[in-house]
Structure formats: C-alpha cells, structure tokens
Design an enzyme around this catalytic site. Sequence first.
Site, PDB file in Angstrom:
ATOM      1  N   CYS A  86       0.834  -1.198   0.000  1.00  0.00           N
ATOM      2  CA  CYS A  86       0.000   0.000   0.000  1.00  0.00           C
ATOM      3  C   CYS A  86       0.871   1.251   0.000  1.00  0.00           C
ATOM      4  O   CYS A  86       0.612   2.203   0.733  1.00  0.00           O
ATOM      5  CB  CYS A  86      -0.993  -0.011   1.160  1.00  0.00           C
ATOM      6  SG  CYS A  86      -0.324  -0.591   2.690  1.00  0.00           S
ATOM      7  N   GLY A  87       1.911   1.210  -0.807  1.00  0.00           N
ATOM      8  CA  GLY A  87       2.727   2.390  -1.005  1.00  0.00           C
ATOM      9  C   GLY A  87       3.426   2.821   0.269  1.00  0.00           C
ATOM     10  O   GLY A  87       3.884   1.998   1.055  1.00  0.00           O
TER      11      GLY A  87
END
Lengths: 290, 140
Positions: A86-87
């Site tokens: 998720c980055g």
Amino acid sequence: MATLKAIRRRIASVKSTQQITRAMKLVAAARLRRAQEALLNARPYHEAFKRVSDSLLGSAPDALKPPEDAGNVRLLVVVTSDRGLCGGYNTNVIRMAEETMREATAAGREVRLFAIGRKGFDHFRRIRANVVGDRVNNSPRLATVALARDVAARMLTDFRSGTVAEAGVIYASFRSALSQRPTYEQLLPVAPPPASAGVSAAPATDYLIEPSAAELVPVVMRGYVEAAIFHALLEAEASEYGAKMTAMESATNNAVDMIARLTLEMNRARQAQITRELMEIVGGAEALRG
Amino acid sequence: MADTFQFRLVTPTGVLFDGAVEQVTAVGPLGEFGVLPLHTNFITSIAPGVVTLKLGEANFNEYLLAGGLAEVKDGVMTILALEAEAPGAVDSIAAAPVVLEAEQRLAHMSEFDPAYADAVQALALARARAQINQLRRAPH
C-alpha cells in the site's frame, strides 16, 4: 539481446502481475468505498459525543488530570496495516511515530508503544522499541467497536493507575484516495474544552445530571476515548485502502508501460530473427550458384 | 402542550433513529426512567437493556443497547450508544451460554479488578439479550 522466447516469457509474467494488481486495485476500491461510508456514518456520533463531553467535562476539570503520582510515561497507540502493498502508507505513519517518540524522549518522557497492525508491530520490535501491547491480524475489519473498546479500556486503566501520564494515538488521517496524512492526536489527559477559556464561550447548558457528575465523568471520559480511538481506526482503515488503491493503480499502469516496451522489443527481436534467416537463405543460394 | 419531541439514537455505525416520539423509556443507573415532551435538560448514562420509543397509540419501536449516554437538551433527546440492535436481530438462544460464562468470570473476580466494571456490563448485556422477549413490551 534477449532471445525472443525469453521476452515472450517476460511479457507473460508481467501480464499476470498486471492482472493481480488490477484485481487488488478493484478490491481496494470496493473496501475504500465501504470504509468511507463507515467514516461518514460515524460522524454524527462523534459530533454529538463531543458536545456532551465538552459540556460535562468542562464542569469537572479535576477529573481530567492524571493522578498526582503519575509516572513519566507517554503511551502511543500506533495504527498501521497488517499487510503491505500500500505504497508509503505504513512508512509514513511509522516515521511520524518515531518523530513523536524522539520528541517525547527529548522532553524526558519514557515512551511505550501499543501497536495495532502487523507492519508497525514488526517494525517496532525490530528496532527494539518498548512495545507493551499489540493487536495484529485485524481481519476482516480493522475498525470495530470491540477493538476500540479494548484499546480504550487499556489506556484508561493505565492512566487512572498512574502508570502513564499521557496517551495518544497515531494514525493516517484520510483526506482522499491520493492523500493520507499521518496524525498524532493526544487523548489523555483530556484537553479542556476550548469554550471554557475562550471569550466567545457559549453559555454552558445547565443540565440535570444523574446519578451525579462525579459518577458520570468516568463514563463520559471512557466513551470519549472509545469514540476517539474508533474514529482513528476508521480513518486508518479508509487511508489504508486509499493508499493501496493508489499503489495498485500505479503498479497496473507500470505493468502496461512495461508490456508496451517489451512488445516493442519482442517485435524487434522477431524482425532481427527473420532478417537473419533471410540472410542465411540468400547466402546459401548465393553459395550454390557460385 | 407539545405531544411529541425529537429523538435521535446515534451509534458509531450510523443514526438508527431520528424522528418525533411521544415517550422514550430507557434503563439508567438508578433504574428505568421515561422522558416525555418538555423534559428538562438532562444527562445520564444508560445501562445495557432495552430502550422503548412510543411513536403513537400502540406504536412502539425498540432497540437493545449495550449501554451509552442519554442527553436531553432544549427538548431534543439524544442517546449515544456504542452498539444498538433491533430486538428482532437478537439471538436470545445464543446469548444463554454467554450469560453463564459472564457469571462465572464475575464469580472469580475481585471487586477491585480494573476489569470488574466491564464484566458487570458484559453480564448485564448478555442477560438483556437472553431475556429480550420478556423485556419487550411492544406487541409482537
């Protein structure tokens, strides 16, 4: 130059990655919608609770202070996700937590951590921070009333017994799917409502309080902490899915670009091979004629 | 005299009820209490149990609450509950073993245990769930 076969294999592998990232993006988008809805639904509760607690706690400032013999400990509840991909979501939250820890240490406070989510827990254990509790594997949903209640109960017990003097929560506050801002919110000791200090303070409503203010204040305080933690969990959940959706979208786009590049390379390789074969045929014919 | 007043039942998962009612009956720390129109400003906590809204003649609405806060301010009543469910959704049979479990846990607990109050609440909620049908007064 890579052989034609190798490039084809590579394209197939990127394609299957792209399929996965696209599916993950869709799942994240659906969950984000649900999380945003939950965040919206919780708003009336927070607003109403804030109004009640402000008017009640404003009348009992003594109850808000930590016990006299309180230690010098700050408890930080850090909300991260259980899974990656998720980055920069977890990294940003953890960085904020570490900054807050440094600040507190510089101010002479001892920091204890309570990690919600596996990513944060693993990180803090790795750097040997003082992790006093954790809640990992919060699937299928992170933001549950039960979890908020649990964490709040623990926080209040530590606060009332004087083990901790301050407690706060660090989470990513949701602004949009593209932007989540790490936030530190101090919960205990409860900040006195701004109305009591401001000049434009609204006249406090005169309430009939049953059974008595002294008995009701702990109930309201607890509800206040529970509501704040639940809110933090909701924000964190929406942020996580927003970050995941964005990360997976850019991963899918990267895969598209990569496939285009590899296809070009593949065509070039194929053309080179055809040219080479033609040259060989021509060369062979020339040799026979000669 | 006003016949009805505005009532809101708010939980973290949404507003469950928002509308005009004639009377609200809930369980507070001192026992059951009722709120009628023109009630004075009032705050109390709510014990786990059933809240009954009288919407009209023989028209009742009920919710099972896991405890919370009630506020009356300027003729508007708000109940803030962490959890609320419609009685139809309560599984009273599944709640029976929970009552026993909660009773046992409480029996082994000191009154000074920080979790004591929670255990009492859990027991009260489980009891309310198990006896939901006796606690309801609306025709069903």
